[in-house]
Structures are given as structure tokens and as C-alpha cells.
Motif scaffolding. Structure first.
Motif, PDB file in Angstrom:
ATOM      1  N   LEU A 197       1.118  -1.185  -0.091  1.00 37.08           N
ATOM      2  CA  LEU A 197      -0.129  -0.130  -0.114  1.00 37.08           C
ATOM      3  C   LEU A 197       0.987   1.503  -0.140  1.00 37.08           C
ATOM      4  CD1 LEU A 197      -2.922   1.100   0.113  1.00 37.08           C
ATOM      5  CD2 LEU A 197      -2.888   0.488   2.420  1.00 37.08           C
ATOM      6  N   GLY A 198       2.025   1.549   0.899  1.00 35.43           N
ATOM      7  CA  GLY A 198       2.659   2.643   1.089  1.00 35.43           C
ATOM      8  C   GLY A 198       3.577   2.368  -0.747  1.00 35.43           C
ATOM      9  N   LEU A 199       3.945   1.166  -1.145  1.00 38.76           N
ATOM     10  CA  LEU A 199       4.412   1.366  -3.064  1.00 38.76           C
ATOM     11  C   LEU A 199       3.567   2.167  -3.519  1.00 38.76           C
ATOM     12  CD1 LEU A 199       6.882  -1.784  -2.747  1.00 38.76           C
ATOM     13  CD2 LEU A 199       7.579   0.821  -2.084  1.00 38.76           C
ATOM     14  N   PHE A 200       2.211   2.116  -3.713  1.00 38.85           N
ATOM     15  CA  PHE A 200       1.257   2.109  -4.177  1.00 38.85           C
ATOM     16  C   PHE A 200       0.874   3.502  -3.894  1.00 38.85           C
ATOM     17  CE2 PHE A 200      -3.736   3.032  -4.980  1.00 38.85           C
ATOM     18  CZ  PHE A 200      -3.264   2.474  -6.625  1.00 38.85           C
ATOM     19  N   PHE A 201       0.962   4.075  -3.060  1.00 38.82           N
ATOM     20  CA  PHE A 201      -0.048   5.386  -2.797  1.00 38.82           C
ATOM     21  C   PHE A 201       1.980   6.511  -3.497  1.00 38.82           C
ATOM     22  CE2 PHE A 201      -2.631   4.474   0.522  1.00 38.82           C
ATOM     23  CZ  PHE A 201      -3.690   5.927  -0.562  1.00 38.82           C
ATOM     24  N   SER A 202       3.057   5.863  -3.117  1.00 41.32           N
ATOM     25  CA  SER A 202       4.164   6.761  -3.469  1.00 41.32           C
ATOM     26  C   SER A 202       4.435   6.196  -5.277  1.00 41.32           C
ATOM     27  CB  SER A 202       5.392   5.991  -3.429  1.00 41.32           C
ATOM     28  OG  SER A 202       5.840   6.242  -1.871  1.00 41.32           O
ATOM     29  N   ALA A 203       4.176   5.627  -5.560  1.00 43.01           N
ATOM     30  CA  ALA A 203       3.634   5.070  -6.762  1.00 43.01           C
ATOM     31  C   ALA A 203       2.667   6.193  -8.226  1.00 43.01           C
ATOM     32  CB  ALA A 203       3.315   4.402  -7.180  1.00 43.01           C
ATOM     33  N   CYS A 204       1.593   6.284  -6.875  1.00 43.17           N
ATOM     34  CA  CYS A 204       0.680   6.870  -7.574  1.00 43.17           C
ATOM     35  C   CYS A 204       1.162   9.282  -7.789  1.00 43.17           C
ATOM     36  CB  CYS A 204      -0.516   7.116  -6.946  1.00 43.17           C
ATOM     37  SG  CYS A 204      -1.222   5.653  -6.820  1.00 43.17           S
ATOM     38  N   GLY A 205       1.873   9.342  -6.203  1.00 38.84           N
ATOM     39  CA  GLY A 205       2.374  10.621  -5.732  1.00 38.84           C
ATOM     40  C   GLY A 205       3.681  11.106  -7.254  1.00 38.84           C
ATOM     41  N   LEU A 206       3.492   9.934  -6.902  1.00 43.75           N
ATOM     42  CA  LEU A 206       5.056   9.632  -8.188  1.00 43.75           C
ATOM     43  C   LEU A 206       4.210  10.201  -9.743  1.00 43.75           C
ATOM     44  CD1 LEU A 206       7.786   7.646  -7.817  1.00 43.75           C
ATOM     45  CD2 LEU A 206       7.834   9.942  -7.338  1.00 43.75           C
ATOM     46  N   LEU A 207       3.333   9.677 -10.171  1.00 41.49           N
ATOM     47  CA  LEU A 207       2.528  10.154 -11.251  1.00 41.49           C
ATOM     48  C   LEU A 207       1.630  11.564 -11.644  1.00 41.49           C
ATOM     49  CD1 LEU A 207      -0.017   6.661 -11.923  1.00 41.49           C
ATOM     50  CD2 LEU A 207       2.525   7.410 -13.003  1.00 41.49           C
ATOM     51  N   LYS A 208       1.526  11.974 -10.697  1.00 37.03           N
ATOM     52  CA  LYS A 208       1.107  13.005 -10.055  1.00 37.03           C
ATOM     53  C   LYS A 208       2.195  14.418 -10.344  1.00 37.03           C
ATOM     54  CE  LYS A 208      -3.100  11.918  -7.321  1.00 37.03           C
ATOM     55  NZ  LYS A 208      -2.372  10.746  -7.123  1.00 37.03           N
ATOM     56  N   LEU A 209       3.391  14.233  -9.422  1.00 32.66           N
ATOM     57  CA  LEU A 209       4.688  14.979  -9.805  1.00 32.66           C
ATOM     58  C   LEU A 209       5.238  15.127 -11.542  1.00 32.66           C
ATOM     59  CD1 LEU A 209       5.920  14.328  -6.265  1.00 32.66           C
ATOM     60  CD2 LEU A 209       4.508  16.294  -7.462  1.00 32.66           C
ATOM     61  N   THR A 210       5.192  14.177 -11.690  1.00 31.75           N
ATOM     62  CA  THR A 210       5.807  13.348 -12.947  1.00 31.75           C
ATOM     63  C   THR A 210       5.297  13.482 -14.323  1.00 31.75           C
ATOM     64  OG1 THR A 210       8.523  13.551 -14.133  1.00 31.75           O
ATOM     65  CG2 THR A 210       7.589  12.159 -12.832  1.00 31.75           C
ATOM     66  N   ASP A 211       5.451  13.964 -15.318  1.00 30.32           N
ATOM     67  CA  ASP A 211       5.045  12.921 -16.572  1.00 30.32           C
ATOM     68  C   ASP A 211       6.114  11.767 -17.081  1.00 30.32           C
ATOM     69  OD1 ASP A 211       6.681  14.594 -17.817  1.00 30.32           O
ATOM     70  OD2 ASP A 211       5.731  15.671 -18.880  1.00 30.32           O
ATOM     71  N   ARG A 212       6.711  12.144 -16.179  1.00 25.46           N
ATOM     72  CA  ARG A 212       7.928  11.323 -17.068  1.00 25.46           C
ATOM     73  C   ARG A 212       7.629   9.066 -17.454  1.00 25.46           C
ATOM     74  NH1 ARG A 212      14.685  11.831 -14.886  1.00 25.46           N
ATOM     75  NH2 ARG A 212      14.130  14.520 -15.983  1.00 25.46           N
ATOM     76  N   PHE A 213       6.735   8.998 -16.126  1.00 21.07           N
ATOM     77  CA  PHE A 213       6.539   7.537 -16.471  1.00 21.07           C
ATOM     78  C   PHE A 213       4.994   7.299 -17.249  1.00 21.07           C
ATOM     79  CE2 PHE A 213       7.903   8.514 -12.120  1.00 21.07           C
ATOM     80  CZ  PHE A 213       9.015   7.572 -11.964  1.00 21.07           C
ATOM     81  N   SER A 214       3.933   8.486 -17.193  1.00 20.22           N
ATOM     82  CA  SER A 214       2.703   8.306 -18.226  1.00 20.22           C
ATOM     83  C   SER A 214       2.648   9.980 -18.328  1.00 20.22           C
ATOM     84  CB  SER A 214       2.217   7.500 -17.657  1.00 20.22           C
ATOM     85  OG  SER A 214       0.609   7.719 -18.707  1.00 20.22           O
ATOM     86  N   ALA A 215       3.386  10.335 -19.593  1.00 24.53           N
ATOM     87  CA  ALA A 215       2.661  11.983 -19.959  1.00 24.53           C
ATOM     88  C   ALA A 215       1.601  11.410 -19.851  1.00 24.53           C
ATOM     89  CB  ALA A 215       3.086  12.267 -21.429  1.00 24.53           C
ATOM     90  N   GLU A 216       0.678  11.105 -20.903  1.00 27.55           N
ATOM     91  CA  GLU A 216      -0.812  11.128 -20.935  1.00 27.55           C
ATOM     92  C   GLU A 216      -1.811  10.944 -19.763  1.00 27.55           C
ATOM     93  OE1 GLU A 216      -4.788   7.984 -22.909  1.00 27.55           O
ATOM     94  OE2 GLU A 216      -2.925   8.337 -23.532  1.00 27.55           O
ATOM     95  N   LEU A 217      -1.104  10.026 -18.468  1.00 23.59           N
ATOM     96  CA  LEU A 217      -2.389   9.942 -17.374  1.00 23.59           C
ATOM     97  C   LEU A 217      -1.647  11.720 -16.477  1.00 23.59           C
ATOM     98  CD1 LEU A 217      -3.762   8.714 -15.256  1.00 23.59           C
ATOM     99  CD2 LEU A 217      -1.505   8.124 -14.697  1.00 23.59           C
ATOM    100  N   HIS A 218      -0.726  11.789 -16.980  1.00 24.59           N
ATOM    101  CA  HIS A 218      -0.236  12.879 -15.808  1.00 24.59           C
ATOM    102  C   HIS A 218      -1.275  13.816 -16.608  1.00 24.59           C
ATOM    103  CE1 HIS A 218       1.992  15.441 -13.438  1.00 24.59           C
ATOM    104  NE2 HIS A 218       2.264  17.164 -14.861  1.00 24.59           N
ATOM    105  N   LEU A 219      -1.255  14.284 -17.648  1.00 19.81           N
ATOM    106  CA  LEU A 219      -2.264  15.181 -18.679  1.00 19.81           C
ATOM    107  C   LEU A 219      -3.514  15.246 -18.568  1.00 19.81           C
ATOM    108  CD1 LEU A 219      -0.554  15.534 -22.233  1.00 19.81           C
ATOM    109  CD2 LEU A 219      -0.771  17.592 -20.065  1.00 19.81           C
ATOM    110  N   GLN A 220      -3.731  13.712 -17.751  1.00 20.23           N
ATOM    111  CA  GLN A 220      -5.634  13.852 -17.499  1.00 20.23           C
ATOM    112  C   GLN A 220      -6.225  13.801 -16.575  1.00 20.23           C
ATOM    113  OE1 GLN A 220      -6.381   9.500 -18.007  1.00 20.23           O
ATOM    114  NE2 GLN A 220      -8.889   9.828 -16.845  1.00 20.23           N
ATOM    115  N   LEU A 221      -4.256  13.930 -14.945  1.00 18.37           N
ATOM    116  CA  LEU A 221      -4.759  13.586 -13.693  1.00 18.37           C
ATOM    117  C   LEU A 221      -4.626  15.441 -13.391  1.00 18.37           C
ATOM    118  CD1 LEU A 221      -2.188  11.623 -12.113  1.00 18.37           C
ATOM    119  CD2 LEU A 221      -4.359  11.713 -12.281  1.00 18.37           C
ATOM    120  N   LYS A 222      -3.786  16.640 -14.659  1.00 20.15           N
ATOM    121  CA  LYS A 222      -4.179  17.700 -14.833  1.00 20.15           C
ATOM    122  C   LYS A 222      -5.239  18.380 -14.898  1.00 20.15           C
ATOM    123  CE  LYS A 222       0.870  19.992 -15.171  1.00 20.15           C
ATOM    124  NZ  LYS A 222       1.325  20.081 -16.436  1.00 20.15           N
TER     125      LYS A 222
END
Length: 139
Positions: free
Chosen positions: A12-37
Motif C-alpha cells: 500500500l505504501g509503494l502504491f501511494f508513492s507510485a500514485c504520487g509520482l504520477l501526479k508529480l512527473t510526466d516521465r512515467f505516463s505523459a497521458e495520465l499526467h495530463l489527465q490528472l492535471k
């Protein structure tokens, strides 16, 4: 049983950390990052403190939630017990806020499911931790 809860806390901790990283950077998924924005523009419109005159700027809101998830997730997974409990509480508040936001936006119930499951798992870890603390006091 303790191993199961330790594994759950780690995952669960790793899941939250990964979700947070997706919010902070577009390096993992540019499309998802734009959707979150774009979603955080809507989320800022229904921010719970809006009635008190505070409406966060959407990109800043996204960054703050991202950092909270990264740090609290990491501490939940790898921190000492006290910091695990604090991070559990912080992530619980974030999940309650997420569910509130999705319900106010009248999103389909399927959109609430991930936050609801995460909230349930956090509460399970919290209850399990409280039971362990109470048990050790009586021994």
C-alpha cells in the motif's frame, strides 16, 4: 498474520508513492499526467474549504497531493512505527477527501472504488495497529 499486514503495509505504501509520482512527473505516463492535471481543475472547484474562501490553484493542488502521497507512502512502507501510524492517518484523510470530491462531482461509483478500497485497507492497518498496541499494554 503479522507478515500479511507487513506485506499489505509495504504494498500500500509503494502504491501511494507510485500514485504520487504520477501526479508529480510526466516521465512515467505523459497521458495520465495530463489527465490528472485536467481532473485537478475540477477537484479544485469543489475543494472542501472553498466555502471558507480558499480555492487552491489546480497545478499546486496536484503537486501537494502528489508530494503527500509520495512521502506518506514511503513512510508507510519503510518508516518506523510512529511514522507509519502518522502516514496512515494522513493518507486516510487524503482518501476521505478524494471520495468526497468524487461524490460532489457526481462521478460514477466505479470512480470512487479505488479510493474506497485504499481507505478500507488503511483503516484495516490502523485497526490492526491499534489492536496490537492495546494487546501489548495488557501483557
Amino acid at each position: 498474520m503479522a507478515l500479511l499486514f507487513s506485506a499489505l503495509r509495504l504494498l500500500l505504501g509503494l502504491f501511494f508513492s507510485a500514485c504520487g509520482l504520477l501526479k508529480l512527473t510526466d516521465r512515467f505516463s505523459a497521458e495520465l499526467h495530463l489527465q490528472l492535471k485536467s481532473q485537478f481543475v475540477q477537484f479544485a472547484d469543489v475543494f472542501p474549504l472553498k466555502d471558507f474562501g480558499y480555492k487552491p490553484e489546480p497545478v499546486r493542488y496536484l503537486e501537494i497531493v502528489g508530494w503527500i502521497e509520495v512521502v506518506a507512502g514511503f513512510l508507510l512502507a519503510f518508516g518506523p512505527q510512529l511514522l507509519q501510524e502518522i502516514s496512515n492517518f494522513v493518507l486516510t484523510i487524503v482518501m476521505i477527501g478524494a471520495i468526497y470530491t468524487l461524490l460532489v462531482l457526481k462521478e460514477p461509483i466505479a470512480m470512487c472504488a479505488p479510493a474506497t478500497v485504499c481507505l478500507g485497507l488503511l483503516l484495516l492497518l490502523n485497526i490492526r495497529g491499534r489492536g496490537r498496541s492495546a494487546k501489548s499494554k495488557f501483557e
